[in-house]
Scaffold this active site. Structure first.
Site, PDB file in Angstrom:
ATOM      1  N   SER A   9      40.206  71.527  65.280  1.00  0.00           N
ATOM      2  CA  SER A   9      41.130  70.873  66.217  1.00  0.00           C
ATOM      3  C   SER A   9      42.455  71.624  66.193  1.00  0.00           C
ATOM      4  CB  SER A   9      41.364  69.417  65.795  1.00  0.00           C
ATOM      5  OG  SER A   9      42.554  68.945  66.413  1.00  0.00           O
ATOM      6  N   HIS A  34      38.177  72.577  69.401  1.00  0.00           N
ATOM      7  CA  HIS A  34      38.379  71.177  69.793  1.00  0.00           C
ATOM      8  C   HIS A  34      39.819  71.029  70.304  1.00  0.00           C
ATOM      9  CE1 HIS A  34      37.533  66.844  69.653  1.00  0.00           C
ATOM     10  NE2 HIS A  34      38.741  66.672  69.139  1.00  0.00           N
ATOM     11  N   ASP A  36      42.599  68.593  71.762  1.00  0.00           N
ATOM     12  CA  ASP A  36      43.002  67.185  71.820  1.00  0.00           C
ATOM     13  C   ASP A  36      44.105  66.951  72.850  1.00  0.00           C
ATOM     14  OD1 ASP A  36      41.447  65.837  69.722  1.00  0.00           O
ATOM     15  OD2 ASP A  36      42.492  67.208  68.358  1.00  0.00           O
ATOM     16  N   MET A  38      46.508  64.339  74.572  1.00  0.00           N
ATOM     17  CA  MET A  38      47.108  63.008  74.365  1.00  0.00           C
ATOM     18  C   MET A  38      48.229  62.787  75.373  1.00  0.00           C
ATOM     19  SD  MET A  38      47.366  62.905  70.237  1.00  0.00           S
ATOM     20  CE  MET A  38      46.007  63.431  69.190  1.00  0.00           C
ATOM     21  N   HIS A  68      38.814  66.854  74.293  1.00  0.00           N
ATOM     22  CA  HIS A  68      38.806  65.435  73.926  1.00  0.00           C
ATOM     23  C   HIS A  68      39.969  64.770  74.647  1.00  0.00           C
ATOM     24  CE1 HIS A  68      39.533  62.377  70.380  1.00  0.00           C
ATOM     25  NE2 HIS A  68      39.239  61.768  71.524  1.00  0.00           N
ATOM     26  N   MET A  70      42.290  61.953  75.486  1.00  0.00           N
ATOM     27  CA  MET A  70      42.845  60.661  75.054  1.00  0.00           C
ATOM     28  C   MET A  70      43.905  60.295  76.072  1.00  0.00           C
ATOM     29  SD  MET A  70      42.963  61.564  70.988  1.00  0.00           S
ATOM     30  CE  MET A  70      42.825  63.334  71.281  1.00  0.00           C
ATOM     31  N   MET A 139      34.864  58.562  66.503  1.00  0.00           N
ATOM     32  CA  MET A 139      36.169  58.709  65.854  1.00  0.00           C
ATOM     33  C   MET A 139      36.104  58.074  64.467  1.00  0.00           C
ATOM     34  SD  MET A 139      38.052  60.353  67.980  1.00  0.00           S
ATOM     35  CE  MET A 139      39.473  60.374  66.893  1.00  0.00           C
ATOM     36  N   PHE A 145      46.745  61.108  66.022  1.00  0.00           N
ATOM     37  CA  PHE A 145      47.404  61.993  65.060  1.00  0.00           C
ATOM     38  C   PHE A 145      46.369  62.724  64.208  1.00  0.00           C
ATOM     39  CE2 PHE A 145      50.054  58.356  65.968  1.00  0.00           C
ATOM     40  CZ  PHE A 145      51.231  58.964  66.386  1.00  0.00           C
ATOM     41  N   GLY A 146      46.712  63.945  63.825  1.00  0.00           N
ATOM     42  CA  GLY A 146      45.919  64.654  62.842  1.00  0.00           C
ATOM     43  C   GLY A 146      46.329  64.226  61.443  1.00  0.00           C
ATOM     44  N   ASP A 177      35.065  62.988  64.370  1.00  0.00           N
ATOM     45  CA  ASP A 177      36.439  63.475  64.536  1.00  0.00           C
ATOM     46  C   ASP A 177      37.414  62.599  63.748  1.00  0.00           C
ATOM     47  OD1 ASP A 177      38.805  64.565  65.406  1.00  0.00           O
ATOM     48  OD2 ASP A 177      38.537  64.042  67.522  1.00  0.00           O
ATOM     49  N   GLY A 178      38.052  63.210  62.755  1.00  0.00           N
ATOM     50  CA  GLY A 178      39.107  62.539  62.014  1.00  0.00           C
ATOM     51  C   GLY A 178      38.855  62.488  60.525  1.00  0.00           C
ATOM     52  N   GLY A 179      39.695  63.175  59.771  1.00  0.00           N
ATOM     53  CA  GLY A 179      39.615  63.093  58.321  1.00  0.00           C
ATOM     54  C   GLY A 179      38.430  63.806  57.707  1.00  0.00           C
TER      55      GLY A 179
HETATM   56  O1  5RP Z   1      41.372  63.485  67.967  1.00  0.00           O
HETATM   57  C1  5RP Z   1      42.088  63.682  67.004  1.00  0.00           C
HETATM   58  C2  5RP Z   1      43.164  62.704  66.648  1.00  0.00           C
HETATM   59  O2  5RP Z   1      43.217  61.716  67.603  1.00  0.00           O
HETATM   60  C3  5RP Z   1      41.922  64.942  66.190  1.00  0.00           C
HETATM   61  O3  5RP Z   1      40.866  65.704  66.721  1.00  0.00           O
HETATM   62  C4  5RP Z   1      41.675  64.682  64.715  1.00  0.00           C
HETATM   63  O4  5RP Z   1      42.550  63.784  64.166  1.00  0.00           O
HETATM   64  C5  5RP Z   1      41.610  65.973  63.927  1.00  0.00           C
HETATM   65  O5  5RP Z   1      42.538  66.034  62.938  1.00  0.00           O
HETATM   66  P1  5RP Z   1      42.191  65.890  61.366  1.00  0.00           P
HETATM   67  O6  5RP Z   1      40.955  66.706  61.106  1.00  0.00           O
HETATM   68  O7  5RP Z   1      43.411  66.426  60.714  1.00  0.00           O
HETATM   69  O8  5RP Z   1      41.963  64.422  61.096  1.00  0.00           O
HETATM   70 FE   FE2 Z   2      39.943  64.923  68.722  1.00  0.00          FE
END
Ligand code: 5RP
Ligand code: FE2
Length: 228
Positions: A9, A34, A36, A38, A68, A70, A139, A145-146, A177-179
Site C-alpha cells: 500500500s 495497492h 488507497d 480516501m 481501493h 474509500m 478489511m 489510516f495505515g 488489508d490492514g495490519g
Molecule cells: O486501506 C487501508 C487503510 O484504510 C490501507 O491499505 C491499509 O491500512 C494498509 O496499511 P497497513 O498495512 O499499514 O495497515
Molecule cells: Fe487499502
C-alpha cells in the site's frame, strides 16, 4: 498455499519520491501496487486520486494497480480510474446506492471488480453479485489510516469469504488489508487469503543494504505466507 500476492500500500510510501518508491518495491519482488483513495467523507482522511494513478503509468509503471476506493459516492470516480490505467477497482458496498451498477461500470471498462468489507460489514452483500466479482477484500482494520493493528475477527471472516469463493467455483482473489505483518501473515494465509496488502510493514522497513530497499521484507512476507 499456492497463490500469494503481496500488494504494497503506497499509503505508507514517501510521496515526495512516489515513482521511485513504486519502482523499488516492485523490483524487490512485490506483485502489484495497492492504491488507497480516501475522500475525507467516507473515511476521515484524504489521500490521492486518479491523476496520481495516471502519473505512475506515465512514469512507466506497468504492474497491476489495485485501486481501493474509500469514497462516497463511488460511480463518478470509476471512469476516472479506468482512464488512469487501474487494473482492479474495489469499493465499499455502503458507499454505492447501486452496487450491481457500480460493479458493471468497472467490468464494462475492462478492469477487475471487487467489494470491500469493513470489519463490521456482513458478507451478505456478495449474495446476488458473485458472478460480477473478481476480488473480495476483507478489511482487518477500520479504514482510513495505515499503521493500525490487525483486528483478529477478520480471520473468521476470511474463512467465511474463502468458503463462499470456493463454493462459487470462480477465480476470485481474496485480499486482506490492514495490519498485515511478517509475524501474522502465516495465520492470515491459513484463514484463506491469497492477496496481502501491506503498507507500514513494507515501507517502514526499508533497508539500505537491500539492492532495491525492500527485498528482505517482501521475501520474509512471502516465506511466512508460504508456511500456511
Ligand atoms: O486501506 C487501508 C487503510 O484504510 C490501507 O491499505 C491499509 O491500512 C494498509 O496499511 P497497513 O498495512 O499499514 O495497515
Ligand atoms: Fe487499502
Amino acid at each position: 498455499m499456492t497463490d500469494c500476492r503481496i500488494a504494497p500500500s503506497i499509503l505508507s510510501a514517501d510521496f515526495a519520491r512516489l515513482g521511485a518508491e513504486v519502482e523499488n518495491v516492485l523490483a524487490s519482488g512485490a506483485d502489484m501496487i495497492h492504491f488507497d483513495v480516501m475522500d475525507n467523507h467516507f473515511v476521515p482522511n484524504l489521500t490521492f486520486g486518479a491523476p496520481v494513478c495516471k502519473a505512475l503509468r506515465n512514469y512507466g509503471v506497468t504492474a497491476t494497480i489495485d485501486v481501493h476506493l474509500m469514497v462516497d459516492p463511488v460511480d463518478r470516480l470509476i471512469g476516472d480510474f479506468l482512464d488512469a490505467g487501474a487494473d482492479i477497482i474495489t469499493f465499499h458496498p455502503e458507499a454505492s446506492a447501486h452496487i450491481d451498477r457500480s460493479l458493471s461500470l468497472i467490468k464494462e471498462g475492462g478492469a477487475k471488480a471487487g467489494l470491500v468489507f469493513n470489519p463490521a460489514t456482513p458478507l451478505a452483500y456478495l449474495d446476488y453479485v458473485m458472478d460480477k466479482i473478481d476480488m473480495v477484500l476483507i478489511m482487518s482494520v477500520n479504514p482510513g489510516f495505515g499503521g493500525q493493528s490487525f483486528i483478529p475477527t477478520a480471520l473468521d471472516k476470511l474463512r467465511d469469504a474463502r468458503a463462499r469463493i470456493d463454493a462459487s467455483g470462480r477465480d476470485i482473489w481474496l485480499e486482506v488489508d490492514g495490519g498485515v505483518k511478517v509475524d501474522n501473515i502465516k495465520e492470515i494465509a491459513a484463514a484463506g487469503a491469497d492477496t496481502f496488502v501491506a503498507g507500514s510493514a513494507i515501507f517502514n522497513h526499508r533497508r539500505d543494504d537491500d539492492p532495491n530497499g525492500y527485498d528482505s521484507v517482501v521475501r520474509d512476507l512471502k516465506a511466512e505466507a508460504a508456511k500456511a
